[in-house]
Design an enzyme around this catalytic site. Structure first.
Site, short mmCIF file in Angstrom:
data_model
loop_
_atom_site.label_atom_id
_atom_site.label_comp_id
_atom_site.label_asym_id
_atom_site.label_seq_id
_atom_site.Cartn_x
_atom_site.Cartn_y
_atom_site.Cartn_z
N LYS A 229 0.85 -1.19 0.00
CA LYS A 229 0.00 0.00 0.00
C LYS A 229 0.88 1.23 0.00
CE LYS A 229 -3.10 -3.02 2.21
NZ LYS A 229 -3.17 -3.80 3.43
N1 GLU Z 1 -0.87 -7.40 9.08
C1 GLU Z 1 0.33 -7.80 8.43
C2 GLU Z 1 0.39 -7.19 7.04
O1 GLU Z 1 -0.54 -6.66 6.55
C3 GLU Z 1 0.45 -9.30 8.28
C4 GLU Z 1 0.73 -9.97 9.57
C5 GLU Z 1 0.90 -11.47 9.52
O2 GLU Z 1 0.44 -12.14 8.59
O3 GLU Z 1 1.49 -11.97 10.48
O4 GLU Z 1 1.42 -7.23 6.42
#
Ligand code: GLU
Length: 283
Positions: A229
């Site tokens: 993003k």
């Molecule tokens: N929230 C994290 C991300 O968007 C991923 C975390 C995970 O898969 O442990 O990159």
């Protein structure tokens, strides 16, 4: 295939923007892994970073997953509603002497030398809580990247798990959630390979089991930069062509034309023919 109570996977997007091709590949890979083994696949919104959350991204991501036929099991968990669980884990670590308050500013901590390890020096107030690393090597076997080893004391040092003004760090929240949701298998992007030893150290400190890890190759743009993003990767919309491209990226067999353009049918075919050995490393 019969439901397999021993496999529980998850997709854990941060709602900082819409799903892009890279996050679609991660969602698809973790879904195919779970469903080809008759397991469950959960979705967790990692919305703790309020500065980066984007209004509407949460429902946008869910609608997009549904559109692609990636249907999750159980309710969507939101980290912002689980703060008490993370603070309880932090308290446990502090009580057991495995974490400590640190009064150093960000500027002082670029190469953190453990100034506050033995107690806050007089005149300093806590700005964060750090996890106490040690000289033991953390090793794990990633299903794609093989044996990964890290000496946390040398490579990350005592890392921040919570800021004193509230925000819980990703490393701690993810460990608490994976344990409390009973996740058996973490399938996610290879950019998080590096975080895994810190997460394993936290699991051990909190008495949690360690899941199996499978880090997926990263999708890069023409400049070789990981799609994200932050680099403004464009949003995907549920279309058969995009799904077929994502399957190809994961090395999966081409879906024959007679399967048609129904996304659910394509997913069904992909689950039936899924072979993790066809996925190759990107780094
Ligand atoms: N929230 C994290 C991300 O968007 C991923 C975390 C995970 O898969 O442990 O990159």
């Amino acid at each position: 295939m019969d439901a397999n109570p021993r496999y529980r996977g998850r997709f854990a997007p941060s709602p900082s923007g819409s799903l892009h091709f890279g996050s679609l590949v991660t969602a698809l890979g973790s879904f195919l892994e779970a469903k080809s083994q008759g397991g469950q696949w959960l979705v967790r919104m990692e919305d703790l970073d309020t500065a980066r959350n984007q209004p509407g991204a949460d429902s946008d991501i869910l609608r997009c997953l549904e559109g692609f036929g990636l249907e999750w099991d159980g309710p969507v968990v939101r980290q912002s509603l689980r703060l008490a669980h993370y603070h309880a884990a932090l308290d446990t670590l502090l009580r057991n002497g495995l974490a400590y308050p640190c009064g150093c500013s960000r500027r002082e901590t670029r190469h953190y030398s453990g100034t506050c390890r033995e107690g806050l020096p007089p005149g300093k107030i806590a700005r964060s809580f750090r996890f106490k690393t040690n000289a033991l090597e953390i090793a794990f076997n990633d299903r794609l990247y093989g044996l990964i080893r890290q000496r946390l004391d040398q490579e990350t040092g005592d890392f921040v798990i919570c800021r004193a003004d509230g925000p819980i760090a990703y490393q701690l929240a993810v460990v608490v959630d994976d344990a409390e949701q009973g996740i058996s298998d973490v399938v996610r992007g290879a950019d998080l390979l590096d975080s895994t030893p810190r997460q394993i150290a936290l699991q051990r400190a909190l008495g949690y089991p360690t899941p199996r890890y499978f880090h997926l190759p990263l999708v890069r743009n023409a400049q070789g930069v990981k799609l994200s993003k932050q680099t403004r990767a464009s949003a995907v919309t549920p279309e058969p062509g995009t799904l077929r491209t994502a399957l190809r990226f994961l090395g999966q067999p081409a879906v024959p034309p007679e399967v048609g353009d129904d996304l659910h049918k394509i997913i069904e075919y992909a689950v039936q023919h899924y072979d993790y050995k066809l996925i190759t490393r990107s780094i």
